[in-house]
Design a protein around this motif. Structure first.
Motif, PDB file in Angstrom:
ATOM      1  N   ALA A  48       0.820  -1.212   0.000  1.00  0.00           N
ATOM      2  CA  ALA A  48       0.000   0.000   0.000  1.00  0.00           C
ATOM      3  C   ALA A  48       0.852   1.260   0.000  1.00  0.00           C
ATOM      4  O   ALA A  48       0.458   2.286  -0.564  1.00  0.00           O
ATOM      5  CB  ALA A  48      -0.925  -0.006   1.220  1.00  0.00           C
ATOM      6  N   THR A  55      -5.567   2.581  -5.778  1.00  0.00           N
ATOM      7  CA  THR A  55      -5.753   1.211  -5.273  1.00  0.00           C
ATOM      8  C   THR A  55      -5.366   1.061  -3.803  1.00  0.00           C
ATOM      9  O   THR A  55      -5.573   0.002  -3.219  1.00  0.00           O
ATOM     10  CB  THR A  55      -4.915   0.200  -6.088  1.00  0.00           C
ATOM     11  N   PRO A  57      -6.629   1.857  -0.866  1.00  0.00           N
ATOM     12  CA  PRO A  57      -7.556   1.336   0.150  1.00  0.00           C
ATOM     13  C   PRO A  57      -7.736  -0.167   0.081  1.00  0.00           C
ATOM     14  O   PRO A  57      -8.031  -0.804   1.098  1.00  0.00           O
ATOM     15  CB  PRO A  57      -8.867   2.075  -0.140  1.00  0.00           C
ATOM     16  N   LEU A  58      -7.547  -0.765  -1.103  1.00  0.00           N
ATOM     17  CA  LEU A  58      -7.679  -2.218  -1.225  1.00  0.00           C
ATOM     18  C   LEU A  58      -6.576  -2.924  -0.445  1.00  0.00           C
ATOM     19  O   LEU A  58      -6.836  -3.848   0.331  1.00  0.00           O
ATOM     20  CB  LEU A  58      -7.637  -2.633  -2.697  1.00  0.00           C
ATOM     21  N   GLN A  59      -5.322  -2.497  -0.640  1.00  0.00           N
ATOM     22  CA  GLN A  59      -4.226  -3.135   0.079  1.00  0.00           C
ATOM     23  C   GLN A  59      -4.333  -2.913   1.585  1.00  0.00           C
ATOM     24  O   GLN A  59      -4.083  -3.822   2.376  1.00  0.00           O
ATOM     25  CB  GLN A  59      -2.869  -2.618  -0.429  1.00  0.00           C
ATOM     26  N   PHE A  61      -7.056  -2.328   3.380  1.00  0.00           N
ATOM     27  CA  PHE A  61      -8.139  -3.096   3.983  1.00  0.00           C
ATOM     28  C   PHE A  61      -7.781  -4.570   4.108  1.00  0.00           C
ATOM     29  O   PHE A  61      -8.002  -5.187   5.157  1.00  0.00           O
ATOM     30  CB  PHE A  61      -9.453  -2.959   3.206  1.00  0.00           C
ATOM     31  N   TYR A  62      -7.244  -5.147   3.052  1.00  0.00           N
ATOM     32  CA  TYR A  62      -6.942  -6.577   3.146  1.00  0.00           C
ATOM     33  C   TYR A  62      -5.769  -6.845   4.085  1.00  0.00           C
ATOM     34  O   TYR A  62      -5.698  -7.903   4.710  1.00  0.00           O
ATOM     35  CB  TYR A  62      -6.748  -7.182   1.762  1.00  0.00           C
ATOM     36  N   TYR A 286     -12.793  -0.238   5.149  1.00  0.00           N
ATOM     37  CA  TYR A 286     -13.611  -1.171   4.370  1.00  0.00           C
ATOM     38  C   TYR A 286     -14.472  -0.423   3.365  1.00  0.00           C
ATOM     39  O   TYR A 286     -14.546  -0.796   2.179  1.00  0.00           O
ATOM     40  CB  TYR A 286     -14.499  -1.992   5.301  1.00  0.00           C
ATOM     41  N   SER A 289     -12.464   0.864   0.487  1.00  0.00           N
ATOM     42  CA  SER A 289     -11.996  -0.223  -0.378  1.00  0.00           C
ATOM     43  C   SER A 289     -13.124  -0.747  -1.270  1.00  0.00           C
ATOM     44  O   SER A 289     -12.901  -1.067  -2.438  1.00  0.00           O
ATOM     45  CB  SER A 289     -11.409  -1.363   0.464  1.00  0.00           C
ATOM     46  N   ARG A 293     -13.243  -0.578  -5.296  1.00  0.00           N
ATOM     47  CA  ARG A 293     -13.323  -1.851  -6.025  1.00  0.00           C
ATOM     48  C   ARG A 293     -14.555  -1.946  -6.906  1.00  0.00           C
ATOM     49  O   ARG A 293     -14.467  -2.379  -8.063  1.00  0.00           O
ATOM     50  CB  ARG A 293     -13.313  -3.005  -5.020  1.00  0.00           C
ATOM     51  N   TRP A 299     -14.835   6.465  -7.550  1.00  0.00           N
ATOM     52  CA  TRP A 299     -13.624   6.585  -6.746  1.00  0.00           C
ATOM     53  C   TRP A 299     -12.589   7.475  -7.434  1.00  0.00           C
ATOM     54  O   TRP A 299     -11.967   8.333  -6.790  1.00  0.00           O
ATOM     55  CB  TRP A 299     -13.041   5.209  -6.461  1.00  0.00           C
TER      56      TRP A 299
END
Length: 338
Positions: A48, A55, A57-59, A61-62, A286, A289, A293, A299
């Protein structure tokens, strides 16, 4: 001010714990999950740090989600197979609404979803079908103090400074409370302050605040730069005159930990009590993300700094998530294994 440990040190602490995992992660499947989940969490956070908000927020969050699996694996209060998490346990919707009005809901208390199980573990509220607005969750995070989403009167997390508690036994505990917003200070009345404090269960139990002048107005101290300020608040000790450490622990029992600092957090509708700050972060990250996504065009518009006033606050939040969450994860692990 809000972090006692830098992210590199926090990750070092978390990596070191994998040799002798804490709590119930000492052996078997729980130990394997603990180690693997923390490795994935760290790699997600490091990934991240090198991508853009497109991108990020995806990294994050996961990474947070995998850290949650490690927390569950180690938690002493989760027995049998209760530590195994299935699904998210939280939902975001209303991506067609203005950004502050996006809605966040949780699954039922019977769910095995990560958000549900971890909230129960951390004595953090679930709120089911009645939504929490993103702006309300956003304002719970101490790092968002300088990044409001609208011009409304806010109820932010309030920092409590426990460093000045004197060592001699005393029947009261006194501590400065900071980040009280201008609209409360400008009103200047004890009634207005009491109404504001009523949103914070830990502060609603206070005995008094420092007063000044013939009209007994609260003696606020304004920040030299920026808005807001603070004042000294006092609480009666339920056990009478006690040493400093006992008074400090009582104060902490009324507040929430954010990686080493302590905050009074409001109970926002429809929550019945203040959330654990890890779960407040979880709800916000979350939501971002899922927006990135599942509605990438929206976004992309939100993070466009030339055309959207929310872009810089979003950028700041995501950067601070990388900086602050590792220490909060480490503190939460200590909380569930002590």
């Amino acid at each position: 001010m809000y972090m006692k440990k830098d992210p590199g040190e926090a990750w070092e602490q978390l990596r070191a714990s994998r040799a002798t995992p804490p709590g119930r992660a000492e052996s078997g499947a729980r130990r394997k999950t603990y180690a693997a989940a923390l490795e994935q969490a760290e790699q997600m956070f490091r990934a991240a740090a090198v991508v853009t908000p497109a991108t990020r927020p995806l990294q994050i969050f996961y990474g947070l989600s995998q850290a949650g699996r490690a927390i569950a694996a180690a938690a002493v209060d989760l027995k049998g197979e209760d530590w195994r998490l299935e699904g998210h346990g939280i939902k975001a919707s209303g991506f067609d609404k203005p950004f502050p009005d996006i809605e966040i809901r949780t699954e039922a208390a019977t769910s095995r979803g990560s958000f549900v199980r971890l909230s129960q573990l951390l004595a953090s509220p679930l709120w089911g079908r009645e939504p929490v607005r993103l702006e309300d969750a956003w304002d719970l995070l101490p790092v968002n103090l300088d990044y409001p989403l609208t011009t409304r009167n806010r109820h932010p997390a309030l920092l409590v400074d426990e460093r000045g508690i004197h060592e001699e036994p005393h029947p009261m505990v006194h501590a400065p409370v900071w980040d009280i917003p201008d609209w409360v200070i400008d009103a200047g009345s004890r009634e207005g302050l009491a109404s504001f404090f009523s949103n914070y269960p830990g502060l609603a139990e206070h005995h008094d605040c420092v007063r000044t002048g013939v009209d007994n107005r609260p003696d606020f101290t304004r920040y030299a730069q920026g808005g807001g300020g603070g004042l000294v608040v006092s609480w009666n000790m339920p056990t009478g005159s006690v040493p400093a450490e006992e008074r400090r622990q009582y104060l902490r029992s009324l507040a929430r930990n954010h990686g080493g600092a302590w905050f009074f957090v409001p109970a926002i509708a429809p929550m019945e009590r203040p959330p654990h700050l890890l779960m407040a972060w979880w709800a916000v990250i979350y939501t971002l993300s899922m927006l990135a996504r599942y509605d990438p065009a929206v976004w992309a518009g939100l993070i466009g700094v030339d055309g959207n006033r929310h872009a810089v606050p979003i950028e700041a939040l995501l950067k601070r998530a990388i900086d602050f969450l590792p220490a909060l994860i480490a503190a939460t692990l200590e909380e569930v294994t002590s």
